[in-house]
Design a protein around this motif. Sequence first.
Motif, PDB file in Angstrom:
ATOM      1  N   SER A 136       0.821  -1.241   0.028  1.00  0.00           N
ATOM      2  CA  SER A 136      -0.012   0.198  -0.035  1.00  0.00           C
ATOM      3  C   SER A 136       1.001   1.096  -0.045  1.00  0.00           C
ATOM      4  CB  SER A 136      -1.034  -0.059   1.362  1.00  0.00           C
ATOM      5  OG  SER A 136      -1.784  -1.250   1.169  1.00  0.00           O
ATOM      6  N   ALA A 139       2.620   1.518  -3.555  1.00  0.00           N
ATOM      7  CA  ALA A 139       1.729   1.800  -4.435  1.00  0.00           C
ATOM      8  C   ALA A 139       1.352   3.402  -4.560  1.00  0.00           C
ATOM      9  CB  ALA A 139       0.468   0.809  -4.782  1.00  0.00           C
ATOM     10  N   LEU A 140       1.139   3.716  -3.199  1.00  0.00           N
ATOM     11  CA  LEU A 140       0.825   5.176  -2.970  1.00  0.00           C
ATOM     12  C   LEU A 140       1.859   6.192  -3.465  1.00  0.00           C
ATOM     13  CD1 LEU A 140      -1.467   6.865  -1.588  1.00  0.00           C
ATOM     14  CD2 LEU A 140      -0.051   6.864   0.531  1.00  0.00           C
ATOM     15  N   VAL A 143       2.022   6.208  -7.151  1.00  0.00           N
ATOM     16  CA  VAL A 143       1.062   6.951  -7.932  1.00  0.00           C
ATOM     17  C   VAL A 143       1.245   8.685  -7.633  1.00  0.00           C
ATOM     18  CG1 VAL A 143      -0.995   7.023  -6.082  1.00  0.00           C
ATOM     19  CG2 VAL A 143      -1.494   6.649  -8.670  1.00  0.00           C
ATOM     20  N   SER A 160      -3.299  11.685   0.882  1.00  0.00           N
ATOM     21  CA  SER A 160      -3.290  10.043   1.061  1.00  0.00           C
ATOM     22  C   SER A 160      -4.013   9.930   2.505  1.00  0.00           C
ATOM     23  CB  SER A 160      -2.018   9.422   1.139  1.00  0.00           C
ATOM     24  OG  SER A 160      -1.322   9.631   2.257  1.00  0.00           O
ATOM     25  N   HIS A 251      -4.320   3.381  -6.667  1.00  0.00           N
ATOM     26  CA  HIS A 251      -3.180   2.652  -5.761  1.00  0.00           C
ATOM     27  C   HIS A 251      -3.534   1.482  -4.759  1.00  0.00           C
ATOM     28  CE1 HIS A 251      -4.749   5.308  -2.775  1.00  0.00           C
ATOM     29  NE2 HIS A 251      -4.127   4.696  -1.940  1.00  0.00           N
ATOM     30  N   THR A 254      -4.088  -1.804  -7.313  1.00  0.00           N
ATOM     31  CA  THR A 254      -2.677  -2.072  -7.577  1.00  0.00           C
ATOM     32  C   THR A 254      -2.142  -2.776  -6.408  1.00  0.00           C
ATOM     33  OG1 THR A 254      -2.480  -0.383  -9.298  1.00  0.00           O
ATOM     34  CG2 THR A 254      -0.663  -1.635  -9.064  1.00  0.00           C
ATOM     35  N   GLU A 394       3.372  -1.843 -13.474  1.00  0.00           N
ATOM     36  CA  GLU A 394       3.808  -1.576 -12.259  1.00  0.00           C
ATOM     37  C   GLU A 394       3.939  -2.995 -11.414  1.00  0.00           C
ATOM     38  OE1 GLU A 394       1.535   1.219  -9.914  1.00  0.00           O
ATOM     39  OE2 GLU A 394       2.130   0.202  -8.003  1.00  0.00           O
TER      40      GLU A 394
END
Length: 440
Positions: A136, A139-140, A143, A160, A251, A254, A394
């Motif tokens: 997490s 991916a954050l 993005v 976020s 995010h 993914t 990704e």
Amino acid sequence: TPGPRGSPLVGNTLQYMRDPLGFLAGVAHEHGDVARLRLAGLDCCLLGHPDDIEAVLRRRHQDYKKDRLTQRLVPLVGYGLLTSEGDFWRRQRKLVQPAFSHRQVERYAGVMVGHTERMLTAWEDGRGRDIHAEMSTLALAIVAETLFAADVEGEAKAVSEALDVLTTYFMSPLSIFPLRGYLPLPSTVRFRRAVRRVDEVLYGIIERRRRSGHDSGDLLGRLLAAQDDEGVGMTDRQLRDEAVTLFLAGHETTALALTYALVLLAGHPDAQERLAAEVDEVLGDRPATTGDVPELRYTGWVVREAMRLYPPAWMIGREALADCEFGGHHVAAGTQLLMAQWVVHRDPRWFDEPEDFRPERWDGELERRLSRGAYFPFGDGPRICIGQHFAMLEAVLVLATVVRRYRLSPASDEPLTLIPSVTLRPRGGVRLVAHERRAA
Ligand code: HEM
């Protein structure tokens, strides 16, 4: 049309809320490919046949619009791509699409691998870690950088955090009740405050970018520059809505695809070795992004197979604009058509031994005979996920970068429990142990 019996007052809502995945799988099993349900005061119809799913998403897409549950995201994402309809949606899609072409997306490969390598340095201690939390965060970061470039790191964090509040809001089972947004519940107050915070940050970024005219090479830059045939670009409001949409859609899904792929690899050492061997063969000692983006076939199959078993978007829906018919069953206008990847991807009619993790099933033969609507992790038709190349790139690059360096194994034999909300999340952490491959 057949369907499970519910209570006169709330229909099937309570049965659904107790165990959405098990309930829907059971309904499909007992009542067939077209099953009637009543959920949260809405007439719904669960479709289980690939041909019907393909018709709704693609062949006859103009007879449907997004379902009511998706519409409930509007207070957050406004009218971004995920939630808008008709001509407005079409114009926005045309404006945003070029930013997500294969070629454009491949420019972000370096960002994807770079963030992964940074994450992996912290894994050297060899301790067990929560792979969902790791994915997490990763991916954050990816993005945030691809969308807003690195110069807004602090702000991306604020967005976020706010989005976290918002996801928690949508995770609650309460979120299926239409009136929730109007009640002065503490969660609703927190939600509104979080939306205001997101707006402040995003309008700030947009205004600064417009003033400076600087193109940072990020997705926001592409959106700011996009113009329709009349030479008209997006308003601040549209930019804000698309940015929140991309941030939100880009995010969590993914991260989940990666989490499940790594969990499955940890449980299947053979597959993990095969993936590592492919990466070594294709890349040798090069990082995954020097020169062209590498062709990693088996790694791609692992991602596809993980999304078959654990589809991050586990169910999508449409509302019928007119009366329609599926497999001889009449369905009235206004009905919510539910299409559950979770159910269809595990149907033994389309997949042999559907519960097994077998990446090599994607070797080409299956795809030739598989009906289009039997596998739809990214949806289908004109509204297919705009970020699918981005997500696949990704996922492949992150897996390759992780597995060439570490060997993963489960930290315990606790089974995975799933919470299906907007996305299919694991409950609690998912702990894996990572050993350095050289040492192993
Ligand atoms: C739409 C899944 C990654 C942005 C969708 C849809 C699905 C989906 C199923 C269609 C929804 C429907 O038809 O009702 C996924 C999965 C992902 C992923 C499983 C990761 C594994 C991404 C990424 C982005 C993104 C990385 C952007 C950075 C969008 C947008 C839409 C969408 C904007 C709406 C498109 C439209 O209606 O025009 N996604 N997605 N997604 N996705 Fe993704």
